[in-house]
Every structure is written in C-alpha cells, then in structure tokens.
Design an enzyme around this catalytic site. Structure first.
Site, PDB file in Angstrom:
ATOM      1  N   ARG A  99       0.856  -1.197   0.000  1.00 37.14           N
ATOM      2  CA  ARG A  99       0.000   0.000   0.000  1.00 37.14           C
ATOM      3  C   ARG A  99       0.887   1.240   0.000  1.00 37.14           C
ATOM      4  O   ARG A  99       1.943   1.272   0.660  1.00 37.14           O
ATOM      5  CB  ARG A  99      -0.856  -0.040   1.269  1.00 37.14           C
ATOM      6  CG  ARG A  99      -1.859   1.101   1.425  1.00 37.14           C
ATOM      7  CD  ARG A  99      -2.988   1.006   0.462  1.00 37.14           C
ATOM      8  NE  ARG A  99      -4.151   1.784   0.888  1.00 37.14           N
ATOM      9  CZ  ARG A  99      -5.146   2.112   0.063  1.00 37.14           C
ATOM     10  NH1 ARG A  99      -5.146   1.730  -1.210  1.00 37.14           N
ATOM     11  NH2 ARG A  99      -6.183   2.798   0.504  1.00 37.14           N
ATOM     12  N   THR A 366      -9.662   0.210 -10.473  1.00 36.00           N
ATOM     13  CA  THR A 366      -8.673  -0.587  -9.744  1.00 36.00           C
ATOM     14  C   THR A 366      -8.653  -1.923 -10.461  1.00 36.00           C
ATOM     15  O   THR A 366      -9.424  -2.120 -11.395  1.00 36.00           O
ATOM     16  CB  THR A 366      -9.094  -0.698  -8.246  1.00 36.00           C
ATOM     17  OG1 THR A 366      -8.765   0.532  -7.598  1.00 36.00           O
ATOM     18  CG2 THR A 366      -8.441  -1.821  -7.475  1.00 36.00           C
ATOM     19  N   ASN A 386      -6.168   4.084  -7.379  1.00 34.67           N
ATOM     20  CA  ASN A 386      -7.416   4.663  -6.881  1.00 34.67           C
ATOM     21  C   ASN A 386      -8.345   5.031  -8.033  1.00 34.67           C
ATOM     22  O   ASN A 386      -8.727   4.140  -8.771  1.00 34.67           O
ATOM     23  CB  ASN A 386      -7.168   5.834  -5.926  1.00 34.67           C
ATOM     24  CG  ASN A 386      -8.367   6.070  -5.007  1.00 34.67           C
ATOM     25  OD1 ASN A 386      -9.183   5.170  -4.840  1.00 34.67           O
ATOM     26  ND2 ASN A 386      -8.476   7.239  -4.418  1.00 34.67           N
ATOM     27  N   ASP A 408      -8.020   8.244   0.149  1.00 31.05           N
ATOM     28  CA  ASP A 408      -8.555   7.175   1.005  1.00 31.05           C
ATOM     29  C   ASP A 408      -8.349   7.470   2.495  1.00 31.05           C
ATOM     30  O   ASP A 408      -8.878   6.766   3.347  1.00 31.05           O
ATOM     31  CB  ASP A 408      -7.925   5.817   0.649  1.00 31.05           C
ATOM     32  CG  ASP A 408      -8.605   5.181  -0.563  1.00 31.05           C
ATOM     33  OD1 ASP A 408      -9.689   5.643  -0.948  1.00 31.05           O
ATOM     34  OD2 ASP A 408      -8.054   4.219  -1.123  1.00 31.05           O
ATOM     35  N   SER A 438     -10.226  -0.591   1.026  1.00 30.50           N
ATOM     36  CA  SER A 438     -11.317  -1.576   0.977  1.00 30.50           C
ATOM     37  C   SER A 438     -10.925  -2.786   0.142  1.00 30.50           C
ATOM     38  O   SER A 438     -11.736  -3.706  -0.034  1.00 30.50           O
ATOM     39  CB  SER A 438     -12.562  -0.947   0.345  1.00 30.50           C
ATOM     40  OG  SER A 438     -12.998   0.156   1.097  1.00 30.50           O
ATOM     41  N   GLY A 458     -13.799   0.222  -4.981  1.00 28.79           N
ATOM     42  CA  GLY A 458     -13.820   1.029  -3.757  1.00 28.79           C
ATOM     43  C   GLY A 458     -14.589   0.381  -2.621  1.00 28.79           C
ATOM     44  O   GLY A 458     -14.440  -0.803  -2.334  1.00 28.79           O
TER      45      GLY A 458
HETATM   46  O1  DON Z   1      -7.989   1.069  -1.551  1.00 24.71           O
HETATM   47  C1  DON Z   1      -9.155   1.354  -1.786  1.00 24.71           C
HETATM   48  O2  DON Z   1     -10.086   1.034  -1.092  1.00 24.71           O
HETATM   49  C2  DON Z   1      -9.453   2.135  -3.057  1.00 24.71           C
HETATM   50  N1  DON Z   1      -8.349   2.960  -3.397  1.00 24.71           N
HETATM   51  C3  DON Z   1      -9.774   1.155  -4.132  1.00 24.71           C
HETATM   52  C4  DON Z   1     -10.216   1.863  -5.358  1.00 24.71           C
HETATM   53  C5  DON Z   1     -11.064   1.077  -6.223  1.00 24.71           C
HETATM   54  O3  DON Z   1     -11.335  -0.076  -6.007  1.00 24.71           O
HETATM   55  C6  DON Z   1     -11.602   1.763  -7.376  1.00 24.71           C
HETATM   56  N2  DON Z   1     -12.299   0.826  -8.218  1.00 24.71           N
HETATM   57  N3  DON Z   1     -12.936   0.789  -9.133  1.00 24.71           N
END
Ligand code: DON
Length: 555
Positions: A99, A366, A386, A408, A438, A458
C-alpha cells in the site's frame, strides 16, 4: 472439563471442525493452472511465465507488471496494492502490503483547501514496484527480469486498446488534457484515440527496464527516483528522496474468519476488507439464510453490512499507527452483541448508531487478479492507483501515472471521501502512514473447494466478496460469483446501493416497507476475477466478470 473450556468448545466446534478438515490438503497436484485477470494480455503474460517454469508468484509479478501497462486506468507502478499468497509446500500464507504511504511532509489538514483527488499533491509514495521485487525475490523461481519481460514488450511494442480504455479515457480526457505528459501518452494531439488503435509507452518501458535491471533501486533510487521527485515537486507535490528511500513493503498475517464449513483468508489492515468480512459473516452465521426468502435474506445481509461498516468508520486505520480493537471486532461474542439489535421486521436507521457523515459516490477504477498454479500455490491480488487514471497526471519521462490514494485517508473529519466513506481519527493523515483501504483479495476453502477471488470498486468491494462467499457456500462456481447481481450498504449514506437489475419492483417495495432506502447506481459495477480448484478431482475453473473486458483460462 472446565466450564469455560466446554463453553468455548461448544461455541467454536464449527471453527475447530473447519480448522481440522479445511486446512488438511486432500488434493493431488493439479496438472494445470488457472488465471483470471482484468485484461487478456495480462492473463497471457501470466501463462507465458508459467510456461517458462515460473510458479504462481512469478506469474503474479508478470501479471502485475503487465496490468500497469495494459490497464493504466486502474493500477500501475505509481500505485500500490495487496498480494495475498498461499504457498502450497508448507501452507504458508501472507499478505504483501504494498500500500502507498503518505509522504513525510504530509499532515492531517493538508487537503482542507486543496484537492486530494487530482494532481501530484494527491499522490502517496508508491508501493507496487517494491512489492513486485519482493514477490519475485522471496517467493518466485525466475529472475525478476524474466517475469517483467512481457510487460516491457507490451509497453515498447504497444498493444491494441479496447472499448473500456477508450470509455474511461473519455470520462477523464478534460483533466488529462491539462497535463502535457499524460496527454502525450494517452491522447493523439488532444484527441481521443479510437478503439483498435495501438498504445505505445516507451518511457514506461524504460522505467520497467530499470526495475528489471536494478530491482527496488531501479525505481526508488537513481535516475527514475530523481525524475519522480523533480516531476512531482514541479507539479505541486511534496515527495522527497527520503520518502522513496524509506518505502518498505510489510508482510502481514491475513485475517481469518469462518462461515459454515468455509475458512475465509482475507486482507489485513491497512485494508478494512478482512475485518469487515469477518464481522458480517460472524453476524450472519447465526441465521439459516437458505431458509429465508429473498427479502429477509437481503435485509439481514444489509443490517450486518451496516453494523460492520460503522465499525470501519469508527475504529479502522493503519495498525502501524493506531491500535484498532481487531480481536474484539473479530470475536463471535461481539457479533452476538451486534446481532441483538437486528430486527427481522425493521431496518435500524444508521442514525440510531453512533457516528456521523454524508455521502457521495463517484466512478472509480482498480484491478484484481487471481491465480492457482499446478502446485497449488495461490495469489489473490488487488492493485490500485485509486480513481480512473489516479491523480490524472504522469511524471514526465517516466511513463508513470501518479495515484490519488491520499483521498482514502479521512481528509476532512466527519465528511465523506470519494467513495462516500466516512471515517474517524484512526484514518487521518500522518507522515508515512498508510491510508485505509477496501481492497479485499480473498481465499475460500472448504472440504472440497478452494476459491481465489477479488474485485475493484472502492467501498463496494467487500460486499461483492461477501455475496460471492454466500454463493460459494451454496456450492456455486466462479462463473456464478462473477455474474451475481450486487447490492451494498456502508452505514453512511443510509441506503442500499444496487445495480439496475438487482431487485424486482416488488422486491424494492418490500425492502422499502422494512424501512430501507434504495439507490440504483445506474450501472453494473465491479470487475471480479476468480478461480477455483476442486480438490477431489483437481479440476480448475476460472471466470472473469462479464461487466469488464477480463479474460480467464485454465491451461
Ligand atoms: O484502496 C481502496 O479502497 C481504493 N483505493 C480502491 C479503489 C477502487 O477499487 C476503485 N475501483 N474501481
């Protein structure tokens, strides 16, 4: 037997049973491997590396690097992710936490009057390059150079862009136009490219080559690092060489939970995913969902999601910085307590629980991929920059799209982030802290089946995984998990978010009568990639979400 022990055994007999049978391998080596990714060329890169003698971990390096090239809207060297691993020979399981981390100069209120969504200031220090180097050198069999080679080829020779790329580019083209480095790669003289045209990324090929040659130092030190620091700072960012020097991946113990006869292995903090899943499954485990009608079942799932998400907002953040009460949240007694406030005839308004916040949800991107190799090694990885095209800026001469993962964090206490998620002090910004995620790469295992799955989108990620787990518990396969219609509740906003076809009009009316508010997202969401091994027959299955352009195969 002491009373306490007999009480514990009574309550945990199922858990013990699963622990005894669920983790005992009863399967022979499967002769094939299964890969599901969000892009056909990433899947091919994975199989190419397996054919060269690589294992699932080498294939994961190849797929991660390839996705950075062929799906630049979704993940990349400028971002991060979580790689959940299962090594067959000794059953070792770990989560590589790649991360992103907040820069040293970051501070709690830095976005009060600035954007956490666009531009270099919204970018955290990337973890993806460090993670793939770590994956290759600690778990892979092949040299990093070999596993990264397909990605370098895709970047230098180019690849044919599809509908999805063009559609996402179109959504963001106004912002991309403002950044000359991004526009020169993704647009043709300011115009959108057409489906079927070739996208070449020679700068990205060079950066990948530096990583192939020099490992972590190829990105975090030397020429590439210098270009990143200079470029980011010219665009208003705050990165320093010390940030890049300090970046380290962390190996974390996954979160384990049990539902019926299923052992669930999932993401640990700084992802909220595993804890959320455990809480929801623990709450639901006292009900016989199969005996309920669709409304009662949806109602219970939503009530469980609501309570778990309240805890996300209240307690969760980077465990290297704060001390969330994880064992309490994972305990069956805690779930039993939460269950006492659930009524079958009425939704509990989120207002009746502690906390505050507002909502909004935006489109996002993502990428997830899932692999099982012919030795039984597994990888579930969810990678992100993101939002679509992250910060929507590229650092000149590097080909790297910057993430906007800083969003986030809780940037304004009590207010929602881009996913409508509210959060508390546990997830406020601090130098070198990781923002709560998430992303929920997950393994499922019962006596005869092993599932590997995950998805982007997300805050909706965990509820998609949850619905897939319930489907797995009813004996369904990956092609069913990825197709399921979806719904989601995240405590705030107090509404069931759903796909256009998730509920019939009558079902919607019934849910409203229970006190639920419904919100149609207007389109089908998620992009789940899943594989499965049936232990008794060694049969492998793989499926890609019909909502995306992914490709899965067994070879
Ligand atoms: O880490 C997270 O929760 C978000 N940055 C994930 C972003 C995400 O899944 C966007 N997707 N379509």
């Amino acid at each position: 037997m002491s009373n306490t022990l007999s009480h514990w055994l009574k309550k945990n007999s199922l858990v013990l049973l699963v622990a005894i049978i669920g983790v005992t391998p009863t399967y022979a080596n499967n002769s094939k491997a299964a890969i599901a990714t969000a892009h056909p060329l990433a899947t091919e890169a994975g199989f190419e590396i397996l054919a060269k003698g690589g294992n699932a971990f080498d294939a994961a390096v190849a797929v991660s690097a390839a996705l950075a090239v062929v799906e630049p809207t979704s993940s990349g060297l400028g971002g991060g992710g979580f790689w959940l691993l299962h090594r067959a020979k000794d059953k070792f399981e770990t989560m590589i936490d790649g991360r992103e981390k907040a820069p040293l100069a970051a501070f709690k209120d830095m976005y009060l009057d600035k954007s956490s969504l666009e531009g270099a200031l919204s970018a955290a220090i990337p973890g993806m390059p460090a993670a793939i180097v770590h994956l290759a050198s600690n778990y892979g069999r092949l040299p990093l150079k070999e596993s990264i080679a397909p990605a370098i080829r895709y970047a230098s020779e180019g690849f044919v862009i599809g509908d999805r790329h063009v559609r996402l580019l179109k959504e963001k083209s106004d912002v991309i136009k403002k950044n000359p480095a991004a526009a020169s790669i993704f647009l043709n003289n300011g115009q959108l490219p057409t489906k079927g045209s070739i996208l070449k990324q020679p700068d990205l090929a060079k950066t990948l080559q530096q990583i192939a040659n020099h490992g972590k130092a190829g990105f975090y030190q030397g020429n590439v690092a210098k270009k990143l620091i200079d470029g980011v700072r010219q665009m208003g960012g705050i990165w320093t060489q010390q940030d890049l020097d300090n970046y380290q991946i962390v190996e974390r113990t996954p979160i384990y939970s049990y539902y019926k006869d299923i052992k669930v292995t999932s993401a640990a903090l700084p992802s909220s995913g595993g804890i959320l899943l455990a809480e929801i499954l623990n709450i639901l485990s006292a009900y016989d969902l199969s005996s309920l009608n669709r409304i009662q079942r949806t109602h219970l799932i939503v009530e469980a999601m609501r309570r778990a998400h309240r805890d996300r907002a209240l307690y969760l953040g980077d465990s290297d910085f704060v001390n969330p009460p994880v064992s309490r949240l994972l305990s069956l007694d805690y779930a039993a307590g939460l269950r006492t406030s659930i009524r079958m005839d009425k939704a509990l308004p989120s207002d009746a629980l502690d906390g505050n916040g507002t909502m909004q949800t935006k489109g996002a991107d993502t990428s997830h991929f899932s692999i099982i190799d012919n030795e039984g090694n597994r990888v579930a990885a969810t990678l992100s920059i993101n939002y679509i095209f992250g910060a929507k800026v590229v650092v000149k001469d590097t080909g790297i799209v910057l993430n906007n993962e800083m969003d986030d964090f809780v940037t304004h206490l009590g207010e929602a982030n881009g996913y409508g998620l509210v959060g508390g002090v546990a997830n406020t910004i601090a130098p070198e802290k990781r923002m709560l995620s998430s992303m929920t790469p997950t393994f499922l295992e019962n006596t005869d089946h092993i599932g590997v799955l995950g998805t982007p989108d997300g805050s909706r990620i965990t509820s998609m995984i949850l619905l897939a787990i319930l489907d797995f518990s009813e004996g369904h396969s990956p092609d069913s998990w990825v197709k399921l219609t979806r719904f989601h509740h995240q405590y705030r906003p107090d509404e069931i978010l759903h796909e256009p076809n998730s509920f019939s009009e009558t079902e919607k009316e019934e849910l409203k009568k229970l006190g639920h508010k419904l919100k149609n997202r207007g389109y089908r969401y998620g992009n789940m990639q899943a594989v499965e091994l049936i232990k008794s027959t060694s049969e492998l299955k793989a499926a890609s979400d019909p909502r995306g352009e992914g490709f899965s195969d067994v070879r």
